[in-house]
Design an enzyme around this catalytic site. Structure first.
Site, PDB file in Angstrom:
ATOM      1  N   HIS A 142      -8.767  82.167  87.423  1.00 41.89           N
ATOM      2  CA  HIS A 142      -8.672  83.378  88.234  1.00 41.89           C
ATOM      3  C   HIS A 142      -9.279  83.213  89.618  1.00 41.89           C
ATOM      4  CE1 HIS A 142      -8.316  85.859  84.260  1.00 41.89           C
ATOM      5  NE2 HIS A 142      -7.200  85.238  84.585  1.00 41.89           N
ATOM      6  N   SER A 166     -12.647  88.358  75.582  1.00 43.84           N
ATOM      7  CA  SER A 166     -11.916  89.258  74.687  1.00 43.84           C
ATOM      8  C   SER A 166     -10.507  88.763  74.415  1.00 43.84           C
ATOM      9  CB  SER A 166     -11.835  90.656  75.312  1.00 43.84           C
ATOM     10  OG  SER A 166     -11.079  90.610  76.516  1.00 43.84           O
TER      11      SER A 166
END
Length: 239
Positions: free
Chosen positions: A115, A184
Site C-alpha cells: 500500500h 484482518s
C-alpha cells in the site's frame, strides 16, 4: 501446537510474512479497524480517496502529516525485530499492508509495501518521487513542476503498484510457510495472498489476537500478539 510449528520451521527454506496494522499497533500506531481505529474518528472517504484529495487537499495533507509524525516517532517492536532476526536463518520475505516502514527500520531486507509508504511523496502529474525528510512550508506541497504533491500511498479505489503486487504474488506462491500477522484480511487484493500460498501447499500460520475470515484455512492459529508470538519463532530456529 508449538511442537508442530517447530518441526515446520526447522524444515522450511522460505518463509513469507503477511503483515497488517496489528503488528504496528504495538509500536503505538493506531489501527484503522480496531476498537480505537482511526476510521472511527474520521470518515475515510473524506481522507483516503483521490476525489477527497482534490476536493480538500489541505485537509488530507494535514491528516497525513499528523500520521507521519506519529509513525516517525514510533519504534519497531519485538514483532518487527523478530521477523528481521529470522531473516538471518531463513529466506524471509515480508508482504506488508502497512505504510510505516517499520519492517525496514527493524532490519528486514525483502519487504514489499503493498500500500505504499507514508514517508514517500510523489507528484500528481509528473514522475517525481522522493522521501520526505522535513516538514512542508505550505500544504498542500507543490512539485517543482508546479503541480500538487501527494503521499505515495494507495487510496481506496486505486490499484496496487503493479510491480510490487507481482512480486508479492510470486513470493506467496513459492513459500514453504506463510505467517499472517496482525491483519484482518479484509482488504482486497491483499487477502488473496494466503490463498496463493495455500494452493501451493504451504503451511499456514496466523498470529492474531482475534479470528479472521481466513482462520478456517490456517493450519495453526496463535491467539497472541506479534510481540509475544514471533520472538519464540526465532528461538526455535536459532536453537
Amino acid at each position: 501446537m508449538w511442537d508442530a510449528i517447530s518441526e515446520k520451521l526447522q524444515d522450511a527454506e522460505k518463509i513469507v510474512f503477511v503483515t497488517g496494522a496489528g503488528i504496528s499497533q504495538e509500536s503505538g500506531i493506531p489501527t484503522f479497524r480496531g476498537k480505537e481505529g482511526l476510521w472511527r474518528k474520521y470518515d475515510p472517504m473524506q481522507l483516503a480517496t483521490i476525489d477527497a484529495f482534490y476536493q480538500d487537499p489541505k485537509l488530507v495533507w494535514e491528516w497525513y502529516e499528523e500520521r507521519r509524525r506519529n509513525i516517525l516517532d514510533a519504534k519497531p517492536n519485538p514483532g518487527h525485530l523478530a521477523i528481521a532476526e529470522l531473516g538471518k536463518y531463513k529466506n524471509v520475505h515480508v508482504l506488508t499492508q502497512n505504510i510505516d516502514s517499520l519492517h525496514q527500520r527493524a532490519g528486514s531486507k525483502n519487504v514489499y509495501e503493498l500500500h505504499g509508504s507514508i514517508i514517500t511523496i510523489k507528484c500528481t502529474v509528473c514522475s517525481f518521487k522522493d522521501k520526505i525528510t522535513t516538514g512542508f512550508s505550505q500544504l498542500p506541497p507543490l512539485c517543482k513542476c508546479g503541480n500538487m504533491l501527494r503521499p505515495d500511498v494507495v487510496w481506496f479505489g486505486e490499484a496496487l503498484p503493479q510491480d510490487v503486487w507481482e512480486h508479492a504474488m510470486k513470493q506467496a506462491s513459492t513459500c514453504d510457510i506463510m505467517i499472517v500477522v496482525g491483519t484482518s484480511l479484509a482488504v482486497s487484493p491483499a487477502n488473496l495472498l494466503p490463498v496463493y500460498a495455500k494452493q501451493n501447499g504451504a503451511t499456514m500460520v496466523e498470529a492474531n489476537t482475534d479470528p479472521t475470515p481466513m482462520s478456517d484455512i490456517m493450519d495453526i492459529s496463535l491467539r497472541e500478539s506479534a510481540a509475544s508470538a514471533l520472538p519464540r519463532l526465532v528461538n526455535i530456529v536459532s536453537g
